[in-house]
Design a protein around this motif. Structure first.
Motif, PDB file in Angstrom:
ATOM      1  N   GLU A   1       0.512   0.541  -3.423  1.00 48.09           N
ATOM      2  CA  GLU A   1       1.344  -0.072  -4.465  1.00 48.09           C
ATOM      3  C   GLU A   1       2.337   0.933  -5.044  1.00 48.09           C
ATOM      4  OE1 GLU A   1      -2.391  -2.471  -4.099  1.00 48.09           O
ATOM      5  OE2 GLU A   1      -1.867  -0.355  -4.097  1.00 48.09           O
ATOM      6  N   LEU A   2       1.902   2.177  -5.200  1.00 47.26           N
ATOM      7  CA  LEU A   2       2.792   3.208  -5.745  1.00 47.26           C
ATOM      8  C   LEU A   2       3.892   3.591  -4.753  1.00 47.26           C
ATOM      9  CD1 LEU A   2       0.092   5.309  -7.568  1.00 47.26           C
ATOM     10  CD2 LEU A   2       2.142   4.375  -8.657  1.00 47.26           C
TER      11      LEU A   2
ATOM     12  N   HIS B   1       5.329   1.455  -2.761  1.00 52.89           N
ATOM     13  CA  HIS B   1       6.312   0.385  -2.949  1.00 52.89           C
ATOM     14  C   HIS B   1       7.019   0.514  -4.301  1.00 52.89           C
ATOM     15  CE1 HIS B   1       5.590  -2.347   0.545  1.00 52.89           C
ATOM     16  NE2 HIS B   1       4.482  -1.619   0.616  1.00 52.89           N
ATOM     17  N   ARG B   2       6.323   1.033  -5.286  1.00 52.17           N
ATOM     18  CA  ARG B   2       6.954   1.264  -6.593  1.00 52.17           C
ATOM     19  C   ARG B   2       8.088   2.278  -6.469  1.00 52.17           C
ATOM     20  NH1 ARG B   2       9.557   1.790 -10.206  1.00 52.17           N
ATOM     21  NH2 ARG B   2       9.112   2.207 -12.408  1.00 52.17           N
TER      22      ARG B   2
ATOM     23  N   LEU C   1       8.792   8.732 -11.608  1.00 54.36           N
ATOM     24  CA  LEU C   1       7.441   8.153 -11.653  1.00 54.36           C
ATOM     25  C   LEU C   1       6.539   8.913 -12.616  1.00 54.36           C
ATOM     26  CD1 LEU C   1       6.865   7.481  -7.835  1.00 54.36           C
ATOM     27  CD2 LEU C   1       7.445   5.805  -9.597  1.00 54.36           C
TER      28      LEU C   1
ATOM     29  N   GLU D   1       3.954   6.901 -14.271  1.00 49.56           N
ATOM     30  CA  GLU D   1       2.829   6.527 -13.403  1.00 49.56           C
ATOM     31  C   GLU D   1       1.893   7.697 -13.135  1.00 49.56           C
ATOM     32  OE1 GLU D   1       5.911   5.553 -13.001  1.00 49.56           O
ATOM     33  OE2 GLU D   1       5.907   3.383 -12.714  1.00 49.56           O
TER      34      GLU D   1
ATOM     35  N   THR E   1      -0.371   8.952  -7.725  1.00 51.29           N
ATOM     36  CA  THR E   1       1.094   8.968  -7.660  1.00 51.29           C
ATOM     37  C   THR E   1       1.585  10.095  -6.769  1.00 51.29           C
ATOM     38  OG1 THR E   1       1.186   8.029  -9.889  1.00 51.29           O
ATOM     39  CG2 THR E   1       3.202   9.005  -9.039  1.00 51.29           C
TER      40      THR E   1
END
Length: 454
Positions: free
Chosen positions: A104-105, A107-108, A132, A135, A142
């Motif tokens: 998910e990160l 894609h973030r 980031l 995050e 991350t």
């Protein structure tokens, strides 16, 4: 009579600085004019034409990131593969260490880096770290996600330049990367079973192996009736080793050493299980068996505790898989709190960050032995930067029991006789076998889709 060289006419009384200025501008100007006239006479390209062609080539070969995606393949760990695409069709394939939220990160990070020139890897990493920060880009998942992207970028740039990743790090000290096989444990707690497994793995050509000493010990007393299936990971809470437990550990090490002989490197892992006093007792008791190292005998947070254990035994202490980015390794290295440093490359920041840690460690003559639980993608990519480290020792292979590990990439076995033999192919040189990857796709994962989940 010798012909005199041409000199500019300089008015008497001129300032020396102005005179120097005249000499530096007039002479090159006349020479440039002569060169230009010569090019015109011979039909050679003019400076203007050459510059125009260079500018045209640059305009014709833009390189911009257009997409970032993931596929999570379920091996003995969930291997988070990262693909980066560009507007020229050149792609890169990397891998991030496993963990909840890593895909998910990745894609973030996509909207943060799309449009960037992938050749500017250090710049892109710094952009991700800053953008980031909310995050948690100083460590954890991350940084792990950033690591997977960074590895994919090095593969992409290697392909774009038609050169192996190792060349981008200054070339190789070696073209074979020694691998140690993680053997975990014997089939039963009997030391003879540990010895049997050690012989079997060494017979496959591995010259280095590792076992775990924090497995279920038949003599552990301070364990509750908690039905938790992994209670041996966290009990006993006081981190002690009983006398019979210690004797069993020594018996295991003795059996393994005697089974493979003196030439095979043997390491033992404790997974941060013990107190300082008990770790020192264990390390000293294992000194007669010439271990390659005892790994993570105490929890990783306290560097002073690590240093105390390291300087209390002749058994080399290895640690480092729980640290992130070059800043995380500074105290460990500068306080010489370990004899061997074990960064996890797809976890701690990526290839360039691992090289920085290796160079820092080399100031203190400390070798590097990367921790690694990756698929062939992360393993071979890591092998390329290990080839460029003069202080590289050995790298982990943690999928000995995964029968299809080699099948995940095309081109035959990745590890032969205990070594990765690096190829001259661009990037890391591997091509994903998409049929095998799809067959072992983690349930719920997309296969390089717009979202991490199907």
């Amino acid at each position: 009579m010798r012909a005199s060289a041409w000199r500019p006419t300089i008015p008497s009384g001129s300032c020396p600085i102005r005179t120097a200025s005249i000499c530096s501008t007039v002479i090159p100007s006349r020479l440039s004019d002569r060169t230009e006239r010569s090019r015109r006479r011979t039909g050679g390209p003019s400076r203007v034409a050459t510059k125009a062609r260079v500018d045209a080539r640059r305009r014709k070969t833009p390189l911009k990131i257009t997409n970032v995606s993931t596929a999570v393949v379920q091996g003995n760990f969930p291997w988070v593969l990262v693909r980066i695409e560009t507007d020229t069709g050149v792609t890169g394939l990397g891998e991030a260490y496993w963990g909840v939220g890593v895909a998910e990160l990745v894609h973030r990070a996509k909207p943060i880096i799309v449009g960037q020139d992938p050749r500017n890897i250090n710049k892109i990493v710094e952009i991700m770290i800053r953008c980031l920060s909310g995050e948690g880009s100083q460590g954890g998942a991350t940084v792990t996600a950033i690591s997977g992207i960074e590895i994919a970028l090095w593969d992409l740039v290697g392909k774009a330049l038609k050169t192996p990743i190792a060349t981008l790090f200054g070339g190789v000290f070696r073209d074979k990367i020694r691998i140690y096989a993680d053997c975990h444990a014997g089939e039963t707690p009997d030391p003879a079973d540990y010895a049997r497994k050690a012989r079997d793995v060494a017979s496959e050509g591995f010259t280095a192996i590792k076992f775990d000493l924090d497995t279920r010990n038949p003599f552990t007393l301070d364990i509750s009736d908690d039905p938790h299936p992994r209670r041996h990971w966290f009990e006993p809470f006081n981190r002690t080793i009983g006398s019979q437990e210690l004797r069993w550990m020594v018996d295991v090490v003795r059996a393994v050493r005697e089974s493979v002989g003196p030439e095979v490197m043997v390491a033992m892992d404790a997974h941060w299980k013990f107190s300082v006093n008990d770790a020192i007792k264990l390390a000293q008791a294992l000194e007669p068996y010439d271990l390659l190292w005892l790994e993570d005998p105490v929890p990783p947070e306290n560097i002073e505790a690590q240093r105390h254990v390291t300087h209390s035994t002749r058994t080399p202490i290895c640690t480092g898989e729980n640290l992130y980015r070059k800043q995380g390794y500074r105290d460990l290295i500068e306080k010489q709190a370990a004899r061997i440093i074990a960064p996890d490359i797809p976890k701690m920041g990526g290839l360039a960050e691992a090289k920085k840690v290796a160079d820092h460690a080399d100031l203190y003559y400390i070798p590097i032995a990367p921790h690694n639980v990756a698929s062939p993608i992360g393993t071979v990519a890591g092998g390329h930067v290990c080839a460029a480290m003069n202080n590289f020792l050995v790298m982990e292979y943690h999928a000995h029991d995964v029968a299809w590990w080699d099948d995940l990439v095309e081109g035959g076995p990745t590890i032969v006789d205990g070594f990765i033999h690096l190829k001259d192919a661009p990037g890391h040189g591997l091509v994903l076998n998409e049929d095998v990857a799809r067959a072992h796709l983690k349930p719920g994962s997309s296969f390089f889709g717009d979202q991490p989940h199907a």
